[in-house]
Motif scaffolding. Structure first.
Motif, PDB file in Angstrom:
ATOM      1  N   LYS A   1       0.311  -1.236   0.253  1.00  0.00           N
ATOM      2  CA  LYS A   1       0.026   0.039   0.202  1.00  0.00           C
ATOM      3  C   LYS A   1       1.184   1.110   0.249  1.00  0.00           C
TER       4      LYS A   1
ATOM      5  N   GLN B   1       1.749   2.128  -3.542  1.00  0.00           N
ATOM      6  CA  GLN B   1       1.706   2.562  -4.146  1.00  0.00           C
ATOM      7  C   GLN B   1       1.540   4.008  -4.622  1.00  0.00           C
ATOM      8  N   GLU B   2       0.911   4.035  -2.586  1.00  0.00           N
ATOM      9  CA  GLU B   2       0.823   6.317  -2.657  1.00  0.00           C
ATOM     10  C   GLU B   2       2.055   6.984  -3.259  1.00  0.00           C
TER      11      GLU B   2
ATOM     12  N   ALA C   1       3.805   6.101  -5.702  1.00  0.00           N
ATOM     13  CA  ALA C   1       3.747   5.902  -7.244  1.00  0.00           C
ATOM     14  C   ALA C   1       2.994   7.056  -8.027  1.00  0.00           C
ATOM     15  N   ASN C   2       1.900   7.067  -6.788  1.00  0.00           N
ATOM     16  CA  ASN C   2       0.771   7.504  -7.113  1.00  0.00           C
ATOM     17  C   ASN C   2       0.963   9.158  -6.837  1.00  0.00           C
TER      18      ASN C   2
ATOM     19  N   PHE D   1       3.786  -3.601  -9.897  1.00  0.00           N
ATOM     20  CA  PHE D   1       2.941  -3.430  -8.277  1.00  0.00           C
ATOM     21  C   PHE D   1       1.222  -1.958  -8.389  1.00  0.00           C
ATOM     22  N   ASN D   2       0.910  -2.210  -9.208  1.00  0.00           N
ATOM     23  CA  ASN D   2      -0.331  -1.798  -8.625  1.00  0.00           C
ATOM     24  C   ASN D   2      -1.468  -3.046  -8.858  1.00  0.00           C
TER      25      ASN D   2
ATOM     26  N   TYR E   1      -0.682  -4.626  -6.018  1.00  0.00           N
ATOM     27  CA  TYR E   1      -1.821  -3.802  -3.934  1.00  0.00           C
ATOM     28  C   TYR E   1      -3.292  -4.396  -5.025  1.00  0.00           C
ATOM     29  N   ARG E   2      -3.786  -4.265  -6.036  1.00  0.00           N
ATOM     30  CA  ARG E   2      -5.843  -4.186  -5.920  1.00  0.00           C
ATOM     31  C   ARG E   2      -5.515  -5.714  -6.061  1.00  0.00           C
TER      32      ARG E   2
END
Length: 325
Positions: free
Chosen positions: A286, A289-290, A292-293, A302-303, A306-307
């Motif tokens: 998680k 992912q933050e 990356a965002n 990686f997304n 996360y999903r």
């Protein structure tokens, strides 16, 4: 040589303490688990973590954190990443202003901005000499004196030189790398990729699928390294591609074993329980992912992980992402 204090007597902390002590460095070892400390003192080895090698006389086990840190300048922290900040906060009042802090913890802190060196700077000082040891290294093999080479990175030349003198010997080598932020990121991505590799194998896919996924995952890791200010060639380092290969291809890796269990139909909670130690890759998906965002990066591997963990992506759809182009 002045003593060095090792905080954390799990498999990795014990293995590094053995390297230090065998190499002539007066070494102190402590753990928060009182029953573990008692067994270490009694047995003079770490049977609880399957490390039967006997402790040299220069490795002393301490029951008290205050006694451990008395008259110590150099500290090595080897604890799970989710307690790293708490450990730093606990020891800070017990240490001198000229403390030098190294860690072999892999992963992110639970709260932003996640990178461990940031919290060391906040809790101690931004000028505190700090260093990170990371690379392809299973603790049991290091304890058994199997030849091992990992990276050493940090912010202070004198501290780096001191650590080289303490650690380097015939069977344990440190390769210097000037990229503290990039190496830290690699400690996170390699564990997530190891879970993905385990999932591939657990689903019954062959080497082709796993290799394609890893190649793409390494490309995504390089993009992340550059986005956070690291160096492009860090991906080719021992901590980059080296530790990724190790963690993704050998079942000594608990992150890989976790992925295998999931790929074979296991439930996340039970799989974590069966591992019995921290699964850093799961904890850090998680957070990655933050990041990356924040940098507006599109990272399918990686997304996808996360999903899978936090949304409704199935294992089969995740496998499709692994081999998509």
């Amino acid at each position: 040589m002045t003593p060095i204090a090792v905080i954390g007597a799990g498999s990795w902390g014990t293995a590094l303490a053995l390297v230090l002590a065998r190499n002539g460095s007066p070494t102190r070892l402590w753990d928060i688990n009182e029953s573990l400390v008692a067994s270490l003192k009694k047995d003079r080895c770490n049977l609880a973590y399957d490390i039967p090698e006997k402790f040299p006389d220069s490795l002393e086990v301490f029951e008290s954190l205050e006694s451990l840190l008395a008259d110590v300048q150099d500290v090595l922290i080897v604890v799970p990443s989710h307690v790293f900040v708490r450990v730093c906060q606990t020891i800070q009042p017990l240490l001198p202003a000229n403390v030098r802090l190294a860690w072999a913890t892999k992963g992110f802190a639970p709260t932003p901005p996640y990178f461990l060196d940031y919290f060391v700077g906040e809790i101690f000082s931004k000028d505190t000499p700090m260093a990170l040891l990371c690379g392809p290294s299973f603790a049991k093999e290091v304890a058994a004196e199997q030849p091992t080479a990992i990276n050493l990175t940090g912010n202070n030349e004198a501290f780096i030189e001191s650590l080289l003198k303490r650690f380097v010997c015939r069977n344990f080598r440190l390769q210097r790398r000037a990229d503290l932020v990039g190496i830290q990121l690699c400690t996170v991505t390699k564990n997530i990729l190891a879970i993905a590799a385990g999932i591939c194998d657990g689903l019954g896919y062959a080497a082709n699928t796993r290799s394609a996924m890893l190649a793409k995952g390494l490309q995504e890791t390089q993009r992340l390294i550059l986005a956070v200010g690291g160096k492009a060639d860090t991906i080719l380092s021992l901590a980059g591609v080296g530790d990724t290969i190790l963690t993704c291809t050998d079942n000594q890796s608990r992150n890989r074993r976790f992925g295998l269990a999931l790929g074979r139909g296991g439930h996340i909670v039970q799989a974590k329980k069966d591992i019995g130690q921290a699964v850093e890759g799961y904890d850090n998906v998680k957070q990655l992912q933050e990041i990356a965002n924040q940098h507006q990066l599109i990272l399918p591997i990686f997304n996808g992980m996360y999903r899978y963990f936090y949304a409704d992506l199935s294992l089969e759809k995740l496998a499709d992402i692994f081999i998509s182009v």
